[in-house]
Design a protein around this motif. Structure first.
Motif, PDB file in Angstrom:
ATOM      1  N   PHE A 123      23.571  68.864  44.256  1.00 16.34           N
ATOM      2  CA  PHE A 123      23.067  68.024  43.247  1.00 16.34           C
ATOM      3  C   PHE A 123      23.515  66.625  43.373  1.00 16.34           C
ATOM      4  O   PHE A 123      23.251  65.793  42.479  1.00 16.34           O
ATOM      5  N   TRP A 204      19.241  69.570  29.587  1.00 16.16           N
ATOM      6  CA  TRP A 204      19.530  69.774  31.167  1.00 16.16           C
ATOM      7  C   TRP A 204      20.200  68.633  31.622  1.00 16.16           C
ATOM      8  O   TRP A 204      21.324  68.517  32.133  1.00 16.16           O
ATOM      9  N   VAL A 205      19.746  67.508  31.125  1.00 15.81           N
ATOM     10  CA  VAL A 205      20.047  66.229  31.542  1.00 15.81           C
ATOM     11  C   VAL A 205      21.702  66.200  31.126  1.00 15.81           C
ATOM     12  O   VAL A 205      22.693  65.593  32.058  1.00 15.81           O
ATOM     13  N   ARG A 206      22.058  66.554  29.985  1.00 11.50           N
ATOM     14  CA  ARG A 206      23.602  66.421  29.642  1.00 11.50           C
ATOM     15  C   ARG A 206      24.178  67.213  30.260  1.00 11.50           C
ATOM     16  O   ARG A 206      25.469  67.055  30.621  1.00 11.50           O
ATOM     17  N   TYR A 208      23.868  68.637  33.463  1.00  6.96           N
ATOM     18  CA  TYR A 208      23.946  68.165  34.458  1.00  6.96           C
ATOM     19  C   TYR A 208      25.319  66.711  34.470  1.00  6.96           C
ATOM     20  O   TYR A 208      25.918  67.026  35.507  1.00  6.96           O
ATOM     21  N   GLY A 209      25.023  66.151  33.564  1.00  4.21           N
ATOM     22  CA  GLY A 209      25.853  64.763  33.509  1.00  4.21           C
ATOM     23  C   GLY A 209      27.206  65.233  33.387  1.00  4.21           C
ATOM     24  O   GLY A 209      28.318  64.539  34.259  1.00  4.21           O
ATOM     25  N   VAL A 210      27.818  66.139  32.638  1.00  2.00           N
ATOM     26  CA  VAL A 210      29.267  66.416  32.339  1.00  2.00           C
ATOM     27  C   VAL A 210      29.775  67.158  33.420  1.00  2.00           C
ATOM     28  O   VAL A 210      30.646  66.895  34.111  1.00  2.00           O
ATOM     29  N   CYS A 212      28.636  66.859  36.805  1.00  2.00           N
ATOM     30  CA  CYS A 212      28.574  65.921  37.796  1.00  2.00           C
ATOM     31  C   CYS A 212      29.789  65.062  37.856  1.00  2.00           C
ATOM     32  O   CYS A 212      30.562  64.835  38.557  1.00  2.00           O
ATOM     33  N   MET A 213      29.979  64.575  36.453  1.00  4.56           N
ATOM     34  CA  MET A 213      31.065  63.767  36.211  1.00  4.56           C
ATOM     35  C   MET A 213      32.346  64.429  36.486  1.00  4.56           C
ATOM     36  O   MET A 213      33.326  63.936  37.183  1.00  4.56           O
TER      37      MET A 213
END
Lengths: 250, 250
Positions: A123, A204-206, A208-210, A212-213
DNA sequence: AGCTTTAGTGAACGCCGTTAGCAAACGCTG
DNA sequence: CAGCGTTTGCTAACGGCGTTCACTAAAGCT
């Protein structure tokens, strides 16, 4: 006495093809372990060959180069992740949709935490590999992984859990992109509206964001444990989807 | 006639120190260009030295190794990004808070789009560099970058644009982490409540998510243009912050 | 002028990916 | 079983990489 004709892995393959498949598998396993232990830079054909008791050029009979090998194990990892999420989903009674969603999303994060190196190559940024490398296999596996989530989403949708924005609420340019997206991933059945796809994308974007962060450790200079933030995002995300949030039982 | 005593860059430094600073700068510039042109793998001390007309070991007078060099240019890039965002913010009339926020966030994405390779090394996974490498400089620059956004947020907060969750709405474990976060980044002034920090975190995670998704190209197999999705997320994110969204004028 | 600090070089070590040519093993066919 | 093409793996080699070490030459200071 007739020989048993059971369907074993590698059935229908000649002896040669079977042993070939086995060594290819060994190559991929060692490569993945090196990825975990030494990072992406630490995966080298020479080291893999050394560990297998052979020499680097020999590996070229199985893999067309280091880049191709990395693509191969990436595909493997997508399948692994998809299996993990699917297993989590299946571990919850079928009727309890809320808990199934919760468990699946937490399984996603859990897998990422236990497989940081893998998650990062899957990712993280696509490092530019030399042109001509076939990336198709990894893409295909990624698609299978995506389907796992789309299935969950589809169930929510058919249960009419949340309010779906009407077509007018979707800006024209976004609508075009969402349509392309839905077509590609096979979400273009009649009962999936553009508004629904918009909600899915946003969620999904959210997620993915958490994750990845957390995995990329971009807040770890200031925040020791990211789980509370993840759970908080999860909660807000699920409320948008009309799913009941339940705290994590440890 | 007295020599002019103007404050030039490198004032107070001996001739030797000045030329040293200049070559170090040249090293970093070439390194960054190679990063952009050939990817993270393509940055090599030997190639840099070659381009400068010297040999690789000579670079060790300036940099303690390739990892340290990458950390150095990462710091440089954070400063660059922070400057860009600050400039965007300053380009809008001071009183128009809404437009300043909008412009700043779009500037963040814009910089990322124009500097994919840089963004990837800054916000992608931390590849494990050998222990002993001083990462402090990059961390410091990242902190400066973060401060750019915290300033924007602080303004919104003081204008009381949005509803701030009360302390009771913040779960205990999350509260502990948010407190640590606020302390570290210097947001622990009395008027910044924990609820506010929670909202900030959530927004930052969402912005990070949508931009990473675009730059790392994880949807580009299904979605050609990510701008509509970004704008959609931006809109929903800003509505949470009580900021008026205005479409992008091209 | 003499001495010290610094900048840069060349050689070397041990990694790496990749190609080319060659020898052994394998498995099929007559 | 013998013969023969195919597959497998090897050695040698090329060029690139990061890094260390010993050394020279220049720069700056007293």
């Amino acid at each position: 006495m007739a020989k048993p004709q059971i369907e074993r892995p590698g059935a229908g393959l000649s002896r040669r093809e079977r042993v070939r498949e086995a060594t290819l598998l060994e190559i991929k396993e060692i490569a993945r372990r090196h990825l975990v232990e030494y990072g992406p830079q630490g995966v080298s054909l020479r080291a893999i060959a050394r560990e297998m008791g052979m020499t680097a050029p020999g590996l070229y009979r199985y893999v067309s180069g280091i880049d191709a090998l990395l693509v191969l194990i990436t595909a493997q990892m997508y399948d692994d992740l998809a299996d993990t999420v699917a297993a989590a989903d299946a571990s919850v009674p079928e009727h309890d949709t809320d808990q199934r969603i919760l468990t699946s999303l937490r399984a996603f994060r859990g897998w990422a935490l236990e497989h940081r190196a893998e998650f990062s190559t899957m990712f993280g940024p696509r490092n530019q590999l030399d042109p001509g490398t076939d990336i198709g296999e990894a893409l295909e596996a990624a698609r299978r992984f995506g389907a796992t989530f789309f299935t969950l989403f589809d169930r929510l949708l058919s249960e009419e859990r949340f309010e779906v924005p009407s077509e007018e609420e979707v800006p024209a340019d976004l609508a075009r992109e969402l349509r392309a997206f839905a077509d590609t991933v096979g979400l273009s059945t009649p009962h999936v509206s553009l508004g629904a796809v918009m909600v899915l994308s946003s969620c999904w974007v959210r997620l993915y964001g958490v994750v990845c962060m957390e995995i990329f450790q971009h807040l770890n200079f200031a925040m020791a444990d990211m789980e509370p933030l993840f759970e908080s995002e999860l909660r807000s995300l699920l409320s948008r989807l009309g799913v009941e949030y339940r705290p994590f039982e440890r």
